[in-house]
Design a protein around this motif. Structure first.
Motif, PDB file in Angstrom:
ATOM      1  N   LEU A 147     -23.649  27.344  12.134  1.00  0.00           N
ATOM      2  CA  LEU A 147     -22.849  26.936  10.756  1.00  0.00           C
ATOM      3  C   LEU A 147     -23.418  26.105   9.644  1.00  0.00           C
ATOM      4  N   VAL A 148     -23.370  26.527   8.542  1.00  0.00           N
ATOM      5  CA  VAL A 148     -23.693  25.496   7.467  1.00  0.00           C
ATOM      6  C   VAL A 148     -22.254  24.878   7.157  1.00  0.00           C
ATOM      7  N   GLU A 149     -22.001  23.903   7.716  1.00  0.00           N
ATOM      8  CA  GLU A 149     -20.512  23.392   7.954  1.00  0.00           C
ATOM      9  C   GLU A 149     -20.317  22.612   6.779  1.00  0.00           C
ATOM     10  N   ARG A 150     -20.302  23.178   5.444  1.00  0.00           N
ATOM     11  CA  ARG A 150     -19.873  22.275   4.116  1.00  0.00           C
ATOM     12  C   ARG A 150     -18.703  21.606   4.272  1.00  0.00           C
ATOM     13  N   ALA A 151     -17.760  22.067   5.111  1.00  0.00           N
ATOM     14  CA  ALA A 151     -16.347  21.366   5.377  1.00  0.00           C
ATOM     15  C   ALA A 151     -16.352  20.227   6.284  1.00  0.00           C
ATOM     16  N   SER A 152     -17.384  19.906   7.002  1.00  0.00           N
ATOM     17  CA  SER A 152     -17.216  18.981   8.007  1.00  0.00           C
ATOM     18  C   SER A 152     -17.190  17.423   7.719  1.00  0.00           C
ATOM     19  N   ILE A 153     -16.401  17.093   6.673  1.00  0.00           N
ATOM     20  CA  ILE A 153     -16.453  15.848   6.377  1.00  0.00           C
ATOM     21  C   ILE A 153     -15.532  14.867   7.459  1.00  0.00           C
ATOM     22  N   TYR A 154     -14.850  15.345   8.071  1.00  0.00           N
ATOM     23  CA  TYR A 154     -14.421  14.833   9.491  1.00  0.00           C
ATOM     24  C   TYR A 154     -15.674  14.852  10.608  1.00  0.00           C
ATOM     25  N   PRO A 155     -16.033  13.907  11.259  1.00  0.00           N
ATOM     26  CA  PRO A 155     -16.760  14.034  12.512  1.00  0.00           C
ATOM     27  C   PRO A 155     -16.412  14.304  13.771  1.00  0.00           C
ATOM     28  N   GLU A 205     -28.665  24.130  -0.847  1.00  0.00           N
ATOM     29  CA  GLU A 205     -30.331  23.775  -0.322  1.00  0.00           C
ATOM     30  C   GLU A 205     -30.412  24.943   0.578  1.00  0.00           C
ATOM     31  N   HIS A 206     -29.612  25.239   1.424  1.00  0.00           N
ATOM     32  CA  HIS A 206     -30.084  26.458   2.340  1.00  0.00           C
ATOM     33  C   HIS A 206     -30.088  27.728   1.413  1.00  0.00           C
ATOM     34  N   ASP A 207     -29.264  28.151   0.615  1.00  0.00           N
ATOM     35  CA  ASP A 207     -29.569  29.219  -0.166  1.00  0.00           C
ATOM     36  C   ASP A 207     -30.944  29.071  -1.036  1.00  0.00           C
ATOM     37  N   SER A 208     -31.401  27.982  -1.378  1.00  0.00           N
ATOM     38  CA  SER A 208     -32.640  27.916  -2.085  1.00  0.00           C
ATOM     39  C   SER A 208     -33.868  28.486  -1.170  1.00  0.00           C
ATOM     40  N   LEU A 209     -33.813  27.697   0.024  1.00  0.00           N
ATOM     41  CA  LEU A 209     -35.057  28.025   0.936  1.00  0.00           C
ATOM     42  C   LEU A 209     -34.798  29.382   1.566  1.00  0.00           C
ATOM     43  N   ALA A 210     -33.525  29.959   1.583  1.00  0.00           N
ATOM     44  CA  ALA A 210     -33.228  31.101   2.241  1.00  0.00           C
ATOM     45  C   ALA A 210     -34.035  32.047   1.261  1.00  0.00           C
ATOM     46  N   ARG A 211     -33.608  31.981  -0.025  1.00  0.00           N
ATOM     47  CA  ARG A 211     -33.960  32.992  -1.064  1.00  0.00           C
ATOM     48  C   ARG A 211     -35.705  32.956  -1.116  1.00  0.00           C
ATOM     49  N   VAL A 212     -36.230  31.849  -1.152  1.00  0.00           N
ATOM     50  CA  VAL A 212     -37.781  32.075  -1.325  1.00  0.00           C
ATOM     51  C   VAL A 212     -38.369  32.476  -0.033  1.00  0.00           C
ATOM     52  N   PHE A 240     -27.695  35.030   6.619  1.00  0.00           N
ATOM     53  CA  PHE A 240     -26.564  34.361   6.299  1.00  0.00           C
ATOM     54  C   PHE A 240     -25.175  35.248   5.747  1.00  0.00           C
ATOM     55  N   ARG A 241     -24.090  34.952   5.992  1.00  0.00           N
ATOM     56  CA  ARG A 241     -22.830  35.478   5.523  1.00  0.00           C
ATOM     57  C   ARG A 241     -21.915  34.517   5.271  1.00  0.00           C
ATOM     58  N   GLU A 242     -21.175  34.847   4.320  1.00  0.00           N
ATOM     59  CA  GLU A 242     -20.089  34.187   3.796  1.00  0.00           C
ATOM     60  C   GLU A 242     -18.726  34.368   4.688  1.00  0.00           C
ATOM     61  N   GLY A 243     -17.627  33.878   4.099  1.00  0.00           N
ATOM     62  CA  GLY A 243     -16.322  34.349   5.139  1.00  0.00           C
ATOM     63  C   GLY A 243     -15.748  33.016   5.575  1.00  0.00           C
ATOM     64  N   GLY A 244     -16.736  31.861   5.762  1.00  0.00           N
ATOM     65  CA  GLY A 244     -16.047  30.637   6.367  1.00  0.00           C
ATOM     66  C   GLY A 244     -16.098  30.966   7.892  1.00  0.00           C
ATOM     67  N   TRP A 245     -15.109  30.057   8.445  1.00  0.00           N
ATOM     68  CA  TRP A 245     -14.768  30.025   9.771  1.00  0.00           C
ATOM     69  C   TRP A 245     -13.295  29.732  10.060  1.00  0.00           C
ATOM     70  N   LEU A 246     -13.003  30.407  11.265  1.00  0.00           N
ATOM     71  CA  LEU A 246     -11.616  30.579  11.582  1.00  0.00           C
ATOM     72  C   LEU A 246     -11.230  29.500  12.766  1.00  0.00           C
ATOM     73  N   LYS A 247     -10.417  28.367  12.611  1.00  0.00           N
ATOM     74  CA  LYS A 247      -9.988  27.521  13.768  1.00  0.00           C
ATOM     75  C   LYS A 247      -8.650  27.880  14.168  1.00  0.00           C
ATOM     76  N   TRP A 300     -11.224  27.801   7.030  1.00  0.00           N
ATOM     77  CA  TRP A 300     -11.876  27.174   6.089  1.00  0.00           C
ATOM     78  C   TRP A 300     -13.096  28.031   5.344  1.00  0.00           C
ATOM     79  N   SER A 301     -12.905  28.089   4.156  1.00  0.00           N
ATOM     80  CA  SER A 301     -13.698  29.210   3.293  1.00  0.00           C
ATOM     81  C   SER A 301     -14.766  28.762   2.902  1.00  0.00           C
ATOM     82  N   ASP A 302     -15.090  27.615   2.828  1.00  0.00           N
ATOM     83  CA  ASP A 302     -16.318  27.059   1.978  1.00  0.00           C
ATOM     84  C   ASP A 302     -17.502  27.165   3.046  1.00  0.00           C
ATOM     85  N   PRO A 303     -17.668  26.825   4.134  1.00  0.00           N
ATOM     86  CA  PRO A 303     -18.811  27.007   5.243  1.00  0.00           C
ATOM     87  C   PRO A 303     -19.454  28.260   5.211  1.00  0.00           C
ATOM     88  N   HIS A 304     -20.566  28.641   5.461  1.00  0.00           N
ATOM     89  CA  HIS A 304     -21.420  29.845   5.623  1.00  0.00           C
ATOM     90  C   HIS A 304     -21.623  29.664   6.957  1.00  0.00           C
TER      91      HIS A 304
END
Length: 412
Positions: free
Chosen positions: A47-55, A119-126, A133-140, A190-194
């Motif tokens: 997970l690229v857990e963009r939404a993980s503001i709670y630990p 930052e992941h997008d940038s490194l993945a591209r080059v 990578f895939r979008e679609g977030g993750w389901l809890k 949660w739609s933001d994570p990849h």
């Protein structure tokens, strides 16, 4: 061999540090006893857990602690013989999990999470890693109303940071993932994570791009690190490498190298397991799915459907005790039609963690030319690229993209 910087540890964090330095014109040698992405960076949920503001906080309710102590919570396991040494660390972890400190954590970690996708997008591209990578977030998923109510408490803070969480019905969740069975009460998307189909593959692609930029990847034992005048030296299979600067990005093994130089940091490990499964029949999964109260994640990977477990508190090198895998596999089979195991043995990895749940990114106290990038706990794959950028900016004198102060080792 002489170089500008040696990076110890070829997981996602060390690889990204090395790659960002190479992009800034530094000569770099990346050293690990194994190949890139073959340890902790291989075995996570991807997970690229963009939404993980709670630990992943320490339980503070007595009932939750009792469930862990009695082995009733499949998300947690512990070894009795590890507890005496871990108790001071666990007490500090418990204190850091207080509600007011959780909010402070969220404000701090958001300064890195805000960059995680880009930052992941940038490194993945080059690096040619975009196909992982895939979008679609993750389901809890939640089996009880109480669990769902706990999740709802995160929504206001998520909205404050521009994140998208939407509560959905069981039918809506099954419309998203038709192979799921309705054994849960409600769900949140949660739609933001990849996510990725192979975190190890992503790390290897980043390391290959490092080599394309002129960086070197060497097999070697980081414990051979030694002072050499005003610089550093480490022994690899191809001979000694010398550099004025060293980056320690060794995750669970960092203290094996740092202790001999007098550094004492409260780094512990949270062990975890995974197993790959074939899917029965035409069953399919398109995104990671967390069974919150079941204590596991299932996610589609190149090796099959990967089931990852919660936390095991044990000595880092203790033998495997995959009791959590046995418990969660039974629950997962009720949720999704898992077929036969695709591997003979469960994989075991260690998440390096500080008790305040924040990583250390910056200079090593009292050690000229030594830098640290360690302790990312459950967010190593998420934060690898932004950690690499932030540390490279600090090392090259650029304006940092985030305030490095809260991540300094000096806080301990």
């Amino acid at each position: 061999m002489k170089t500008d910087t040696i990076v110890l540890g070829a997981g996602i964090v060390g690889t990204c540090v090395a790659l960002h330095l190479a992009q800034r014109g530094r000569s770099v040698v990346l050293v690990d006893r194994r190949g890139p992405g073959e340890e902790t960076s291989y075995g996570n949920a991807g997970l690229v857990e963009r939404a993980s503001i709670y630990p992943v906080a320490f339980p503070r309710q007595l009932s939750a602690l009792v469930d862990v102590a009695l082995g009733r919570n499949p998300a947690a396991n512990y070894h009795w013989n590890a507890l005496p040494r871990l108790l001071p660390w666990m007490f500090a972890y418990w204190r850091a999990s207080a509600p007011d400190r959780i909010l402070a954590y969220a404000r701090t970690i958001e300064t890195l999470l805000a960059h995680s996708i880009a930052e992941h997008d940038s490194l993945a591209r080059v690096s040619g890693a975009e196909h992982f990578f895939r979008e679609g977030g993750w389901l809890k998923l939640y089996r009880t109303e109480a669990g769902l109510e706990n999740e709802r408490r995160e929504f206001p803070l998520a909205r404050d940071y521009g994140l998208t969480a939407r509560e959905i019905t069981v039918d809506e969740a099954i419309a998203m993932e038709p192979s799921l069975r309705p054994v849960f009460r409600g769900a949140v998307i949660w739609s933001d994570p990849h996510s990725v189909s192979s975190p190890g593959g992503v790390t290897q692609a980043y390391a290959a791009h490092l080599a394309a930029l002129g960086g070197h990847v060497r097999r070697g034992d980081a414990r051979t690190l030694a002072r050499l005048g005003s610089g550093w030296a480490v022994t690899t299979e191809e001979g000694s490498v010398e550099a004025p600067e060293i980056v320690v990005a060794l995750g669970p093994w960092a203290m094996d190298v740092l202790r001999p130089f007098g550094l004492r940091l409260p780094l512990a490990v949270k062990r975890g397991y995974h197993m790959h499964y074939h899917a029965d029949g035409e069953a399919r999964l398109s995104r990671p799915v967390l069974d919150e109260e079941g204590g596991y994640v299932i996610t589609p990977m190149t090796g099959g459907i990967r089931l990852t477990t919660g936390v095991e508190f044990a000595r880092r090198d203790a033998p495997k005790t995959p009791v959590q895998l046995e418990k969660t596999e039974a629950l997962a089979r009720g949720l999704f039609p898992l077929g036969e195991r695709a591997e003979a043995e469960p994989w075991l990895g260690c998440r390096p963690a500080f008790p305040d749940m924040l990583p250390v990114i910056g200079r090593a106290p009292g050690q000229k030319g030594m830098w640290l990038a360690i302790g990312h706990q459950h967010l190593g794959f998420t934060l690898g690229p932004i950690t690499g950028r932030l540390l490279a900016e600090m090392m090259t004198g650029e304006e940092p993209c985030a305030d490095p102060g809260p991540f300094s080792a000096e806080r301990f």
